[in-house]
Design an enzyme around this catalytic site. Sequence first.
Site, short mmCIF file in Angstrom:
data_model
loop_
_atom_site.label_atom_id
_atom_site.label_comp_id
_atom_site.label_asym_id
_atom_site.label_seq_id
_atom_site.Cartn_x
_atom_site.Cartn_y
_atom_site.Cartn_z
N GLU A 1 24.08 -17.66 -4.89
CA GLU A 1 24.89 -17.76 -6.09
C GLU A 1 25.63 -19.09 -6.19
O GLU A 1 26.04 -19.67 -5.19
CB GLU A 1 25.92 -16.62 -6.12
CG GLU A 1 25.27 -15.27 -6.21
CD GLU A 1 26.26 -14.13 -6.31
OE1 GLU A 1 25.87 -13.08 -6.86
OE2 GLU A 1 27.41 -14.26 -5.85
N GLU B 1 21.94 -12.75 -1.58
CA GLU B 1 22.80 -13.34 -2.61
C GLU B 1 22.63 -14.85 -2.51
O GLU B 1 22.83 -15.42 -1.44
CB GLU B 1 24.28 -12.98 -2.39
CG GLU B 1 24.65 -11.58 -2.76
CD GLU B 1 24.81 -11.35 -4.25
OE1 GLU B 1 24.32 -12.16 -5.05
OE2 GLU B 1 25.41 -10.32 -4.61
N HIS C 1 21.62 -18.06 -8.93
CA HIS C 1 22.13 -17.56 -10.21
C HIS C 1 23.66 -17.68 -10.25
O HIS C 1 24.31 -17.86 -9.22
CB HIS C 1 21.68 -16.11 -10.45
CG HIS C 1 22.08 -15.15 -9.39
ND1 HIS C 1 21.39 -15.02 -8.20
CD2 HIS C 1 23.09 -14.25 -9.32
CE1 HIS C 1 21.96 -14.09 -7.45
NE2 HIS C 1 23.00 -13.61 -8.11
N TYR D 1 26.38 -20.64 -2.39
CA TYR D 1 26.18 -20.04 -1.07
C TYR D 1 24.93 -19.16 -1.10
O TYR D 1 24.46 -18.75 -2.15
CB TYR D 1 27.40 -19.22 -0.64
CG TYR D 1 27.49 -17.87 -1.29
CD1 TYR D 1 27.02 -16.73 -0.64
CD2 TYR D 1 28.04 -17.72 -2.56
CE1 TYR D 1 27.10 -15.48 -1.24
CE2 TYR D 1 28.12 -16.48 -3.17
CZ TYR D 1 27.65 -15.36 -2.50
OH TYR D 1 27.72 -14.14 -3.10
N HIS E 1 17.95 -10.95 -6.60
CA HIS E 1 18.41 -10.71 -5.23
C HIS E 1 17.25 -10.51 -4.27
O HIS E 1 17.34 -10.87 -3.09
CB HIS E 1 19.38 -9.53 -5.20
CG HIS E 1 20.68 -9.82 -5.87
ND1 HIS E 1 21.34 -8.91 -6.64
CD2 HIS E 1 21.44 -10.94 -5.90
CE1 HIS E 1 22.45 -9.45 -7.11
NE2 HIS E 1 22.53 -10.69 -6.67
N GLU F 1 36.31 -2.87 -13.29
CA GLU F 1 36.45 -2.45 -11.90
C GLU F 1 37.85 -2.00 -11.54
O GLU F 1 38.03 -1.01 -10.84
CB GLU F 1 36.04 -3.59 -10.95
CG GLU F 1 34.57 -3.89 -10.95
CD GLU F 1 34.16 -4.88 -9.86
OE1 GLU F 1 34.89 -5.04 -8.85
OE2 GLU F 1 33.08 -5.48 -10.00
N TRP G 1 30.40 -13.27 1.01
CA TRP G 1 30.93 -14.29 0.10
C TRP G 1 32.43 -14.45 0.27
O TRP G 1 32.95 -15.56 0.16
CB TRP G 1 30.57 -14.00 -1.35
CG TRP G 1 31.09 -12.72 -1.89
CD1 TRP G 1 32.29 -12.50 -2.51
CD2 TRP G 1 30.43 -11.45 -1.85
NE1 TRP G 1 32.41 -11.18 -2.85
CE2 TRP G 1 31.29 -10.51 -2.46
CE3 TRP G 1 29.19 -11.02 -1.37
CZ2 TRP G 1 30.96 -9.17 -2.59
CZ3 TRP G 1 28.87 -9.68 -1.51
CH2 TRP G 1 29.74 -8.77 -2.11
N HIS H 1 28.55 -10.93 -12.17
CA HIS H 1 27.72 -11.96 -12.79
C HIS H 1 28.06 -12.09 -14.27
O HIS H 1 28.29 -11.09 -14.95
CB HIS H 1 26.24 -11.60 -12.64
CG HIS H 1 25.84 -11.36 -11.23
ND1 HIS H 1 25.82 -10.11 -10.65
CD2 HIS H 1 25.45 -12.22 -10.25
CE1 HIS H 1 25.44 -10.20 -9.40
NE2 HIS H 1 25.21 -11.46 -9.13
#
Length: 172
Positions: free
Chosen positions: A113, A111, A31, A101, A25, A86, A158, A68
Amino acid sequence: MKEELVILVDEQDNQIGLMPKMEAHEKAVLHRAFSVFIFNDKNELMLQQRALHKYHSPGLWTNTCCSHQRDGEDNIAAGTRRLQEEMGFVVPLKETTSFIYKAPFDNGLTEHELDHILLGSYNGEPAINEDEVASWKWMPLEDVKDDIQEHPEEYTAWFKIIFERFYSHLES
C-alpha cells in the site's frame, strides 16, 4: 454485495487502475490506502482491536481506523467515511504524510500500500461497529511504543511500520 475495488497507483500515487480488493491483496499489487490516528486532549491515541473474523490481522491492535479510498474519493473524505463506519464518530482530519509498505500475511495475502496518514482529535467514546472492531482503548504514545517492543505479535504490520518510521509526526 459487490466486491470493493481498490485504487491501483504507481510510486508517485498516480492512479493507474482499479482492482477488486481481494485480488489486489492476492497479487500484492500497489494500491492506495489510509490510516487514521485520533488523539485526545491528553495526547493519548485511540487504538482499535480488529474484529476477530477479519480475513487478515484478526484480533490485533492497530491505529484508530484504516481502509482504502474509493474511486474519485479524496483521502480526507475516505478517512471521514471510514471513521464513521468503524468507530461511529466524525471529526476534522488532517493529512500529514504518506509512505509505501509491503507486508505478507500467513494466509497468503499481502498488503502493498501507499498509505496516507490522517490525524484528528476527539475526547469522547466511540460507538464501535462490531463487524469491524472488537474493542478499543486510549493509550499514551510512549506506552504504545513500549508495548509494541514488548508484544509485537499483538499489533498489525502497518501499525508497527508507521510507529517505527513516523513516531515524530505522531508525537507533534
